[in-house]
Scaffold this motif. Structure first.
Motif, short mmCIF file in Angstrom:
data_model
loop_
_atom_site.label_atom_id
_atom_site.label_comp_id
_atom_site.label_asym_id
_atom_site.label_seq_id
_atom_site.Cartn_x
_atom_site.Cartn_y
_atom_site.Cartn_z
N LYS A 4 -67.60 49.85 29.19
CA LYS A 4 -69.05 50.02 29.13
C LYS A 4 -69.54 49.89 27.69
O LYS A 4 -70.54 49.21 27.42
CB LYS A 4 -69.46 51.38 29.69
CG LYS A 4 -70.96 51.63 29.63
CD LYS A 4 -71.34 53.02 30.09
CE LYS A 4 -72.86 53.21 30.04
NZ LYS A 4 -73.42 53.01 28.67
N TYR B 233 -59.66 47.77 34.86
CA TYR B 233 -60.49 48.33 35.92
C TYR B 233 -59.63 48.93 37.04
O TYR B 233 -60.13 49.33 38.08
CB TYR B 233 -61.43 47.26 36.49
CG TYR B 233 -62.79 47.24 35.82
CD1 TYR B 233 -63.93 47.65 36.50
CD2 TYR B 233 -62.92 46.84 34.50
CE1 TYR B 233 -65.18 47.64 35.89
CE2 TYR B 233 -64.16 46.82 33.86
CZ TYR B 233 -65.28 47.23 34.56
OH TYR B 233 -66.52 47.23 33.94
N GLU C 173 -62.18 46.14 45.47
CA GLU C 173 -63.45 46.54 44.86
C GLU C 173 -63.34 46.62 43.34
O GLU C 173 -64.27 46.25 42.62
CB GLU C 173 -63.90 47.90 45.43
CG GLU C 173 -64.44 47.83 46.84
CD GLU C 173 -65.67 46.92 46.95
OE1 GLU C 173 -66.55 46.99 46.06
OE2 GLU C 173 -65.74 46.15 47.92
N GLN C 174 -62.18 47.11 42.85
CA GLN C 174 -62.00 47.18 41.39
C GLN C 174 -62.08 45.80 40.77
O GLN C 174 -62.70 45.61 39.72
CB GLN C 174 -60.64 47.80 41.04
CG GLN C 174 -60.42 49.21 41.56
CD GLN C 174 -59.53 49.21 42.78
OE1 GLN C 174 -59.86 48.55 43.77
NE2 GLN C 174 -58.42 49.93 42.73
N LYS D 222 -65.63 44.34 40.64
CA LYS D 222 -66.41 44.91 39.53
C LYS D 222 -65.91 44.37 38.19
O LYS D 222 -66.71 44.12 37.28
CB LYS D 222 -66.31 46.44 39.57
CG LYS D 222 -67.03 47.07 40.74
CD LYS D 222 -66.84 48.58 40.77
CE LYS D 222 -67.56 49.20 41.96
NZ LYS D 222 -67.31 50.67 42.04
N GLU E 157 -67.25 40.85 37.71
CA GLU E 157 -68.68 40.94 37.37
C GLU E 157 -68.85 41.34 35.91
O GLU E 157 -69.73 40.81 35.21
CB GLU E 157 -69.38 41.95 38.29
CG GLU E 157 -69.50 41.48 39.73
CD GLU E 157 -69.98 42.57 40.68
OE1 GLU E 157 -70.39 42.22 41.81
OE2 GLU E 157 -69.93 43.76 40.30
N ALA E 158 -68.02 42.26 35.44
CA ALA E 158 -68.10 42.71 34.05
C ALA E 158 -67.75 41.58 33.09
O ALA E 158 -68.40 41.42 32.04
CB ALA E 158 -67.18 43.90 33.83
N LYS F 184 -67.37 38.71 44.92
CA LYS F 184 -66.65 38.96 46.18
C LYS F 184 -66.27 37.65 46.86
O LYS F 184 -65.13 37.49 47.33
CB LYS F 184 -67.49 39.81 47.13
CG LYS F 184 -66.74 40.20 48.41
CD LYS F 184 -67.59 41.07 49.31
CE LYS F 184 -66.78 41.61 50.49
NZ LYS F 184 -66.03 40.59 51.23
#
Length: 438
Positions: free
Chosen positions: A178, A219, A238-239, A242, A245-246, A417
């Protein structure tokens, strides 16, 4: 240090000139590697072995672009031109299954190398199949993806004040993904020709995949189950969605024209005042502390790949292990060389010359960690590395991942996804084709 080494070699050569055994005289070994600075450091190291043993060792090199082709052409011909090779970690499956590498399991166990070398390097440079307890290489040139950054930008009082006002915490080396994202956004100022971050995007080999792996592993994700070849629900977890996407968001903070970038461009991002932070292999960081190649050397810092949202912290593995070639006519001498190479004092010297040791003892020493501005980050990273598939079909898997991920990262095509679901289907089909799974 190099002058000291040269002088010491000369002295050792004088002492041993008359003491070398007749058996050793005339013996020669050839190690094959790619053409880059670590190969030059290895030649300096093996010159010490020649002075001690009387066995001449030559590090033969070829450009990275034809390294794999030239090596496997010789292997497949069962040629004896090379006695050892410092081969990429991904080769281990293909080379061991085809019988090109000597089985080093007994050697590994005799010398307790699972403890001597950093555990992650043993897992990815040496062992195949995964969790099998079979070993084919000795961890030699450790490497992984880390980060460099502009200390002067980070430490500017006005920048620190502005960052704190915008994000609510202090501007510092990013403590998680982050913060990495926030800092990249904060310094992204196209109107000033100053940008937030430089990442790997080149899809011609493994650059982009290595960059994405940095996000996936931190992640908490994995590429698949390396023992069972299961990928459904793992690569498209899911990890990982994400994480992808990051990584795509980081791409939005890169300099213009950054869609085919690798180690050269990412170092230039620092040397040419383009980006606040830059991803790269540790092997390319020496150029960033050299004022001749980096005018910002005094203001360049380094950090390990940061943790993800749940505290997982890993990095994509680079580097190579050294293997004995099955077709060598000097296998006994090659094994003697490896016994010398794994000694603590040899590994310490290897690090001093500029090689990236995988020795746990050397990595953990304050002497090593304080030797360069990036050694501490390297130490932290080499106990937290993970690698791509090492199966013989890894090249197909790599192409498939590039084909799915690249249009999404650089061209905004599809969703994370959709990309990873498609990649899971690709990989599952590939493993079925090669009878890895039913």
């Amino acid at each position: 240090m190099r002058k000291t080494m040269t002088s010491m070699l000369a002295g050792i050569g004088l002492v041993l000139a008359c003491g070398t055994s007749a058996y050793a005289q005339g013996k020669e070994l050839t190690i094959f590697w790619a053409e880059w600075d670590p190969a030059n450091y290895l030649q300096e190291l093996v010159n010490l072995y020649e002075a001690e043993s009387g066995v001449k060792v030559t590090v033969e090199t070829t450009p990275w672009s034809d390294f794999q082709t030239k090596a496997f052409t010789e292997f497949n011909a069962k040629g004896s031109a090379y006695d050892m090779v410092v081969g990429d970690s991904q080769w281990i499956g293909a080379a061991s299954e085809a019988g090109h590498y000597v089985d080093l399991t007994d050697f590994f166990n005799k010398h307790n190398l699972k403890e001597v070398m950093a555990p992650a390097t043993v897992k990815y440079y040496a062992e195949y199949p995964s969790a099998s307890g079979k070993y084919w290489s000795i961890p030699a040139e450790g490497d992984a993806v880390g980060w460099s950054y502009r200390k002067d930008w980070f430490e500017d009082p006005k920048e620190k004040e502005a960052f704190k006002a915008k994000y609510g915490y202090d501007l510092d080396v990013p403590k998680d993904f982050k913060a990495l994202r926030d800092i990249a956004e904060f310094f992204h100022r196209p109107d000033q020709k100053r940008y937030g971050v430089a990442i790997y995007t080149d899809n011609s080999y493994d650059a982009l995949v290595m960059g994405v792996e940095n996000a996936i592993f931190s992640y908490g994700g994995e590429l698949g189950d390396y023992a069972t070849y299961k990928v459904d629900g793992i690569i498209n977890s899911e990890q990982n969605i994400k994480a992808l996407e990051a990584y795509k968001e980081l791409y939005s903070f890169t300099p213009p024209g950054w869609a085919k970038s690798f180690f050269i461009e990412d170092n230039q991002a620092i040397t040419e005042n383009l980006a606040a932070m830059s991803m790269n292999y540790f092997a390319f960081f020496p150029a960033l502390i050299n004022e001749a190649s980096n005018p910002n050397a005094k203001n360049t810092g380094f950090f390990a790949n940061p943790p993800g949202p749940n505290g997982d912290q890993f990095a994509a593995l680079g580097g190579q292990g050294i293997s004995v070639i099955s077709y060598s006519q000097n296998k006994e001498e090659a094994m003697k060389f490896l016994e010398w190479f794994i000694k603590d004092e040899t590994q310490k010297k290897w690090a001093e010359l500029g090689g990236y040791t995988a020795s746990a003892k050397v990595l953990e020493s304050p002497e090593f960690q304080n030797a360069t501005p990036y050694n501490k980050a390297f130490y932290e990273t080499m106990f937290k590395v993970k690698d791509f598939w090492a199966t013989p079909e890894y090249a197909e898997l790599l192409i498939q991942m590039n084909q799915r991920v690249y249009p999404y990262i650089t061209g905004n095509q599809g969703t994370a996804k959709e990309v990873l679901d498609s990649l899971a289907a690709d990989w599952n089909a590939t493993f079925k084709k090669y009878n890895r799974v039913k």
